[in-house]
Design a protein around this motif. Sequence first.
Motif, PDB file in Angstrom:
ATOM      1  N   VAL A 111       0.857  -1.069  -0.062  1.00 49.09           N
ATOM      2  CA  VAL A 111       0.058   0.288   0.003  1.00 49.09           C
ATOM      3  C   VAL A 111       1.082   1.374   0.103  1.00 49.09           C
ATOM      4  CG1 VAL A 111      -1.845  -1.080   1.086  1.00 49.09           C
ATOM      5  CG2 VAL A 111      -0.120   0.115   2.513  1.00 49.09           C
ATOM      6  N   TRP A 112       0.411   2.358  -0.530  1.00 51.96           N
ATOM      7  CA  TRP A 112       1.113   3.446  -0.375  1.00 51.96           C
ATOM      8  C   TRP A 112       0.752   4.216   1.035  1.00 51.96           C
ATOM      9  CZ3 TRP A 112       4.889   5.698  -3.140  1.00 51.96           C
ATOM     10  CH2 TRP A 112       5.111   6.906  -2.940  1.00 51.96           C
ATOM     11  N   PRO A 113       2.197   4.189   1.505  1.00 55.68           N
ATOM     12  CA  PRO A 113       2.028   4.845   3.136  1.00 55.68           C
ATOM     13  C   PRO A 113       1.617   6.434   3.118  1.00 55.68           C
ATOM     14  CG  PRO A 113       4.191   3.785   2.638  1.00 55.68           C
ATOM     15  CD  PRO A 113       3.481   3.998   1.234  1.00 55.68           C
ATOM     16  N   PRO A 114       0.593   6.386   4.190  1.00 58.28           N
ATOM     17  CA  PRO A 114      -0.095   7.738   4.412  1.00 58.28           C
ATOM     18  C   PRO A 114       1.438   8.732   4.871  1.00 58.28           C
ATOM     19  CG  PRO A 114      -0.580   6.237   5.970  1.00 58.28           C
ATOM     20  CD  PRO A 114       0.034   5.452   5.219  1.00 58.28           C
ATOM     21  N   LEU A 115       1.311   9.953   4.835  1.00 58.47           N
ATOM     22  CA  LEU A 115       2.205  10.762   5.422  1.00 58.47           C
ATOM     23  C   LEU A 115       2.621  10.560   6.730  1.00 58.47           C
ATOM     24  CD1 LEU A 115       3.772  13.208   4.395  1.00 58.47           C
ATOM     25  CD2 LEU A 115       1.916  14.839   5.255  1.00 58.47           C
ATOM     26  N   PRO A 116       1.795  10.510   7.654  1.00 60.07           N
ATOM     27  CA  PRO A 116       2.180  10.157   9.243  1.00 60.07           C
ATOM     28  C   PRO A 116       2.973   8.999   9.211  1.00 60.07           C
ATOM     29  CG  PRO A 116      -0.218  10.657   9.203  1.00 60.07           C
ATOM     30  CD  PRO A 116       0.341  10.564   7.777  1.00 60.07           C
ATOM     31  N   ASP A 117       3.067   8.134   8.348  1.00 63.28           N
ATOM     32  CA  ASP A 117       3.847   6.584   8.507  1.00 63.28           C
ATOM     33  C   ASP A 117       5.226   6.784   8.068  1.00 63.28           C
ATOM     34  OD1 ASP A 117       1.738   5.520   9.747  1.00 63.28           O
ATOM     35  OD2 ASP A 117       1.289   4.411   8.082  1.00 63.28           O
ATOM     36  N   TRP A 118       5.551   8.010   7.132  1.00 60.08           N
ATOM     37  CA  TRP A 118       6.758   7.866   6.699  1.00 60.08           C
ATOM     38  C   TRP A 118       7.864   8.280   7.598  1.00 60.08           C
ATOM     39  CZ3 TRP A 118       8.514   6.529   2.129  1.00 60.08           C
ATOM     40  CH2 TRP A 118       7.670   6.146   1.301  1.00 60.08           C
ATOM     41  N   PRO A 119       7.794   9.155   8.403  1.00 55.44           N
ATOM     42  CA  PRO A 119       9.021   9.282   9.411  1.00 55.44           C
ATOM     43  C   PRO A 119       9.201   8.153  10.274  1.00 55.44           C
ATOM     44  CG  PRO A 119       7.199  11.016   9.596  1.00 55.44           C
ATOM     45  CD  PRO A 119       6.509  10.242   8.678  1.00 55.44           C
ATOM     46  N   ILE A 120       8.338   7.321  10.421  1.00 51.21           N
ATOM     47  CA  ILE A 120       8.385   5.978  11.127  1.00 51.21           C
ATOM     48  C   ILE A 120       9.182   5.012  10.285  1.00 51.21           C
ATOM     49  CG2 ILE A 120       7.598   4.157  12.207  1.00 51.21           C
ATOM     50  CD1 ILE A 120       5.080   5.848  13.024  1.00 51.21           C
ATOM     51  N   LEU A 121       8.680   4.964   9.112  1.00 47.11           N
ATOM     52  CA  LEU A 121       9.453   4.307   7.820  1.00 47.11           C
ATOM     53  C   LEU A 121      10.950   4.637   7.678  1.00 47.11           C
ATOM     54  CD1 LEU A 121       6.391   3.815   5.271  1.00 47.11           C
ATOM     55  CD2 LEU A 121       7.688   2.016   6.311  1.00 47.11           C
ATOM     56  N   ILE A 122      11.202   5.980   7.778  1.00 46.88           N
ATOM     57  CA  ILE A 122      12.576   6.259   7.657  1.00 46.88           C
ATOM     58  C   ILE A 122      13.489   5.990   8.561  1.00 46.88           C
ATOM     59  CG2 ILE A 122      14.046   8.654   7.429  1.00 46.88           C
ATOM     60  CD1 ILE A 122      11.683   9.791   5.753  1.00 46.88           C
ATOM     61  N   VAL A 123      12.720   6.308   9.957  1.00 50.40           N
ATOM     62  CA  VAL A 123      13.533   5.801  11.287  1.00 50.40           C
ATOM     63  C   VAL A 123      13.964   4.213  10.941  1.00 50.40           C
ATOM     64  CG1 VAL A 123      12.979   5.062  13.638  1.00 50.40           C
ATOM     65  CG2 VAL A 123      12.635   7.481  12.710  1.00 50.40           C
ATOM     66  N   THR A 124      13.272   3.290  10.483  1.00 51.58           N
ATOM     67  CA  THR A 124      13.516   2.015  10.370  1.00 51.58           C
ATOM     68  C   THR A 124      14.910   1.951   9.517  1.00 51.58           C
ATOM     69  OG1 THR A 124      12.399   1.471   8.342  1.00 51.58           O
ATOM     70  CG2 THR A 124      11.030   1.057  10.481  1.00 51.58           C
ATOM     71  N   GLY A 125      14.975   2.848   8.453  1.00 49.53           N
ATOM     72  CA  GLY A 125      16.219   2.746   7.665  1.00 49.53           C
ATOM     73  C   GLY A 125      17.586   3.301   8.373  1.00 49.53           C
ATOM     74  N   ILE A 126      17.076   4.228   9.219  1.00 47.05           N
ATOM     75  CA  ILE A 126      18.363   4.923   9.947  1.00 47.05           C
ATOM     76  C   ILE A 126      18.741   4.036  10.847  1.00 47.05           C
ATOM     77  CG2 ILE A 126      19.017   6.798  11.474  1.00 47.05           C
ATOM     78  CD1 ILE A 126      17.021   8.461  10.110  1.00 47.05           C
ATOM     79  N   SER A 127      17.680   3.508  11.591  1.00 52.11           N
ATOM     80  CA  SER A 127      18.163   2.562  12.726  1.00 52.11           C
ATOM     81  C   SER A 127      18.912   1.196  12.288  1.00 52.11           C
ATOM     82  CB  SER A 127      16.794   2.050  13.386  1.00 52.11           C
ATOM     83  OG  SER A 127      16.480   3.242  14.162  1.00 52.11           O
ATOM     84  N   VAL A 128      18.375   0.628  10.969  1.00 50.76           N
ATOM     85  CA  VAL A 128      19.218  -0.526  10.658  1.00 50.76           C
ATOM     86  C   VAL A 128      20.351  -0.424  10.337  1.00 50.76           C
ATOM     87  CG1 VAL A 128      18.088  -0.718   8.260  1.00 50.76           C
ATOM     88  CG2 VAL A 128      18.558  -2.877   9.063  1.00 50.76           C
ATOM     89  N   ALA A 129      20.574   0.897   9.387  1.00 54.73           N
ATOM     90  CA  ALA A 129      21.955   1.379   9.074  1.00 54.73           C
ATOM     91  C   ALA A 129      22.878   1.371   9.961  1.00 54.73           C
ATOM     92  CB  ALA A 129      21.995   2.209   8.087  1.00 54.73           C
ATOM     93  N   VAL A 130      22.551   2.172  11.276  1.00 55.70           N
ATOM     94  CA  VAL A 130      23.464   2.463  12.376  1.00 55.70           C
ATOM     95  C   VAL A 130      23.597   1.320  13.127  1.00 55.70           C
ATOM     96  CG1 VAL A 130      23.708   3.783  14.392  1.00 55.70           C
ATOM     97  CG2 VAL A 130      22.683   4.802  12.386  1.00 55.70           C
ATOM     98  N   ALA A 131      22.465   0.444  13.274  1.00 55.71           N
ATOM     99  CA  ALA A 131      22.665  -0.515  14.264  1.00 55.71           C
ATOM    100  C   ALA A 131      23.636  -1.740  13.568  1.00 55.71           C
ATOM    101  CB  ALA A 131      21.309  -1.418  14.471  1.00 55.71           C
ATOM    102  N   GLY A 132      23.486  -1.952  12.158  1.00 53.51           N
ATOM    103  CA  GLY A 132      24.231  -2.794  11.505  1.00 53.51           C
ATOM    104  C   GLY A 132      25.579  -2.326  11.419  1.00 53.51           C
ATOM    105  N   LEU A 133      25.909  -1.242  11.471  1.00 55.11           N
ATOM    106  CA  LEU A 133      27.533  -0.803  11.493  1.00 55.11           C
ATOM    107  C   LEU A 133      27.976  -0.941  12.913  1.00 55.11           C
ATOM    108  CD1 LEU A 133      27.109   2.764   9.521  1.00 55.11           C
ATOM    109  CD2 LEU A 133      28.633   0.695   8.652  1.00 55.11           C
ATOM    110  N   PHE A 134      27.119  -0.689  13.981  1.00 49.73           N
ATOM    111  CA  PHE A 134      27.751  -0.739  14.998  1.00 49.73           C
ATOM    112  C   PHE A 134      28.032  -2.240  15.619  1.00 49.73           C
ATOM    113  CE2 PHE A 134      26.080   3.438  17.033  1.00 49.73           C
ATOM    114  CZ  PHE A 134      27.247   3.852  17.084  1.00 49.73           C
ATOM    115  N   VAL A 135      27.217  -3.216  15.280  1.00 45.14           N
ATOM    116  CA  VAL A 135      26.935  -4.420  15.420  1.00 45.14           C
ATOM    117  C   VAL A 135      28.215  -5.206  14.792  1.00 45.14           C
ATOM    118  CG1 VAL A 135      26.177  -6.846  15.429  1.00 45.14           C
ATOM    119  CG2 VAL A 135      24.930  -4.689  16.462  1.00 45.14           C
ATOM    120  N   SER A 136      28.495  -5.095  13.645  1.00 38.43           N
ATOM    121  CA  SER A 136      29.535  -5.408  12.761  1.00 38.43           C
ATOM    122  C   SER A 136      30.683  -5.102  13.022  1.00 38.43           C
ATOM    123  CB  SER A 136      29.261  -5.055  11.252  1.00 38.43           C
ATOM    124  OG  SER A 136      28.087  -5.706  10.584  1.00 38.43           O
ATOM    125  N   GLN A 137      31.018  -3.772  13.530  1.00 35.39           N
ATOM    126  CA  GLN A 137      32.308  -3.471  14.067  1.00 35.39           C
ATOM    127  C   GLN A 137      32.534  -4.006  15.432  1.00 35.39           C
ATOM    128  OE1 GLN A 137      34.257  -1.694  12.564  1.00 35.39           O
ATOM    129  NE2 GLN A 137      35.695  -0.432  13.861  1.00 35.39           N
TER     130      GLN A 137
END
Length: 320
Positions: free
Chosen positions: A222-248
């Motif tokens: 489905v196309w996400p409504p506007l209020p959900d976009w910040p949460i979706l973007i947070v998932t991307g930021i979190s997975v990138a940062v968490a992945g870098l930290f855990v791998s390191q």
Amino acid sequence: MSPSRAALLGILCMLGGVFFGTVLDVAIKFLSSGYALHQIILIRTLVAIAILVAIVLRQDGDFRQFRTRRIGAHFWRTMIVMLSNVCFFTGLAAMPFADALAIAYVAPLLITGASALFLGEKVGPHRWGAVIAGLIGVVVMLRPGAEAIQPAAILVLLSSVCYGISQLMTRQMRETESTVTLNIYLHVGFLLISLVMGLVAGDGRFLGDPDSTIAFLFRPWVWPPLPDWPILIVTGISVAVAGLFVSQAYRLAEAALVAPFEYLGMPLAILAGVVVFGTWPDATAWAGIALIGGAGLYVLWRETVHRSVKDPATPVGGDL
């Protein structure tokens, strides 16, 4: 870098990874009632890749860090991590937040034992004792009984096994692969898999029972409504940062040392359950938190204080 400094930095990286990993779990749990898992993974992966590319361009100005001669190892690591993600988030969508996280925290015990068996890392009695205490805390949190044996719980347990294997692979690949390289190939794999899943199942043709445990895998996009976009973007930021930290963390220090610090995510899970999902811990839950947190803090104290005072030159893992 001295062994003691590498160990400390590895522990700090793991703590950062645990924090951002919890943020990721909360965001996906929040989104799980309205989106297919592969749609969430696609969006978070696009954000994560953008972050990693920006980091590389800022550091080197080119993409030399993306070069690798171990494409096969990256492929299998991506498959295992993807399976871990699918199992965990599918189980998480069908379970109370803290319960799912509690089951998932068998992973550090699996990593510690496997690091001794397969990587030849020395795991002394003190470290084993701390890990076992953390595991007991998980058991306390689980309140084992008939309710724990359900498909969602089995999925989370399978996720833990896959996660443990993936982190041992990270440890084995550290000599030739940078933290950024480990993560960029992982996210490219996620991107391709989620696109294929979207093409095959994105129209909801395989949904079946919308209340089943695996419905999260087969919902239509489905196309996400506007209020959900910040949460979706947070998932991307979190997975990138968490992945870098855990791998390191697993690149800098022995798997058996940093793995127990994943237990410290359990208090964060309880807090998230209270604040976001309205799940309040009882006395039994707090007992589990004390055991889990205490186990991780004991390893931290022994590694960074007691051993350094006794013999600062002792190699990492020497007497733990």
